[in-house]
Scaffold this active site. Structure first.
Site: not given
Ligand code: MN
Length: 420
Positions: A133, A199, A201, A231, A238, A255
């Site tokens: 990643h 994301e 995770e 996430d 960002q 999240t």
């Protein structure tokens, strides 16, 4: 890999259940008008652990531990109590258990249950520990020569997130507003995020507090269990905000975690080693043994009213740094780590195109949109999209699963007067 432990709860013996007796995943549930309470998943059922404690079938301490709708109080009792809890639950639910007729009234169908946050999140830290990643994102932003930041092979990089934004699977996620600046624009605008992403995770839950530094082995002993974690990330917010202090509002919308905590003990047969080190680690970060887990992971995307497409398949063992290493690093500063702290692993991408754990990578920054089963394409998430993360460690004839970690994207709210 171990073998299936048989239960008198028939559905727990099926090879395709996430919740065999080997798992004993922990959640908080309600059925009908009952108050949320602690429960343990077993096959297609939930056993009311609070009810077992009230009936004297489960004694964890001198005073009740499960009379609250979260599992933090079991965490506080420490590793010996965690093992005793699992041993007792195993005895109560195992094939041939003498107590089955006393346990049976405490069983509820998962299909009838609402699920809630399984623990109180003390604080939330998110890491960036997947090498594939980090290389993919770095290649997109800085080019292939400088893909990994110079510190990456030495430090498990992370940022302090917001515990208040952690929600349980099923909670809708509203597209955020934020400052966006197109690369060719001189000034930013304030608008709904246009590059909303996921994301994939894993989340590690800290079950014991620290005072000062801990070794990687001690850190591993402090970890209570794991959840799936999405996430949600606003890539355009960002890109404009992240220098020099890292992500802030881009990561603060939500999240999502899976509703079931899989205790570390259930994952022991699937313990494996992190990938070979590209650079030797400093002694405090060296692992005394295998510290990561072989857990198959996937992400499915379903547009509003459309069919699901699996858009990525990967495995937790791809992570360069384990949760134990992250926790040991976190404590080096003297930062007190607490019961209920949640550590996000970082996006878990594999080496291949179809194993990338974010749309940013799957669509290569929007340049290569992916095609869904219904023929629609996606670079980033659209309103109405429902994402589902799934994960399971796979043994001989059984699997240790987490249930679904799902969330649907809701259109951004109208701009409130206070922001006009
Ligand atoms: Mn993340």
């Amino acid at each position: 890999m171990g073998e299936l432990r048989k239960s008198w709860v028939e559905s727990a013996n099926r090879a395709d259940t996430d919740f065999p007796l080997n798992n004993l995943a922990l959640g908080v549930f309600s059925v009908g008008e009952t108050e949320p309470r602690c429960g343990v998943a077993i096959g297609s059922m939930i056993v009311d652990a609070c009810g077992l404690e009230e009936d004297g079938l489960l004694v964890l301490a001198e005073t009740p531990v499960l009379d609250v709708p979260f599992w933090n109080e079991l965490m506080e009792l420490g590793p010996e109590a965690w093992a005793a809890f699992r041993a007792r639950m195993t005895a109560l639910l195992a094939e041939g258990s003498e107590d089955r007729n006393r346990v049976r009234p405490h069983l509820y169908r998962q299909a009838d249950a609402a699920l809630y946050m399984p623990f109180l999140v003390s604080e939330y830290t998110d890491f960036y520990a997947g090498k594939h990643h980090a290389e993919n994102v770095g290649t997109m932003f800085r080019g292939p020569e400088n893909a990994l930041p110079p510190n990456w092979l030495s430090i498990p990089i992370g940022y302090n997130g917001r515990a208040s934004s952690v929600v349980v699977s099923g909670t809708p996620v509203t597209r955020p507003w934020g400052q966006l600046k197109a690369p060719d624009a001189e000034l930013p605008e304030f608008a709904p995020c246009r590059r909303f992403d996921l994301e994939l995770e894993m989340g590690a839950i800290v079950g014991q507090p620290s005072e000062g530094m801990v070794s990687v082995a001690q850190a591993d002993d402090m970890i209570f269990g794991y959840v799936l974690l999405n996430d949600w990330s606003a890539r355009d917010i960002q890109a404009w905000e992240y220098q020099p202090l890292g992500p802030f509002q881009a990561k603060a919308t939500a999240t999502t975690i899976s509703p079931w905590i899989v205790m570390k003990a259930a994952l022991e047969p699937f313990r494996t080693s992190t990938p070979a080190r590209a650079r030797p680690l400093l002694p405090y970060l060296r692992e005394p043994g295998p510290m990561i887990y072989d857990i198959d992971l996937e992400v499915a995307l379903a547009p509003e009213g459309g069919a699901q497409t699996v858009i990525a398949r990967t495995n937790y063992r791809e992570m360069y740094y384990s949760a134990a290493q992250q926790l040991a690093h976190h404590a080096t500063s003297g930062c007190p780590m607490n019961v209920g702290d949640l550590l996000g692993s970082g996006t878990i991408s594999g080496p291949t195109k179809d194993s990338r754990g974010s749309l940013l990578e799957l669509s290569w920054g929007g340049k290569e949109p992916i095609t869904l089963a219904g023929g629609e394409t996606r670079s980033f998430l659209e309103d109405g999209d429902r994402l589902t993360l799934r994960g399971a460690a796979k043994g001989q004839g059984y699997r240790i699963g987490f249930g679904e970690c799902a969330g649907k994207v809701v259109a951004a709210m109208a701009l409130p007067d206070c922001a006009k």
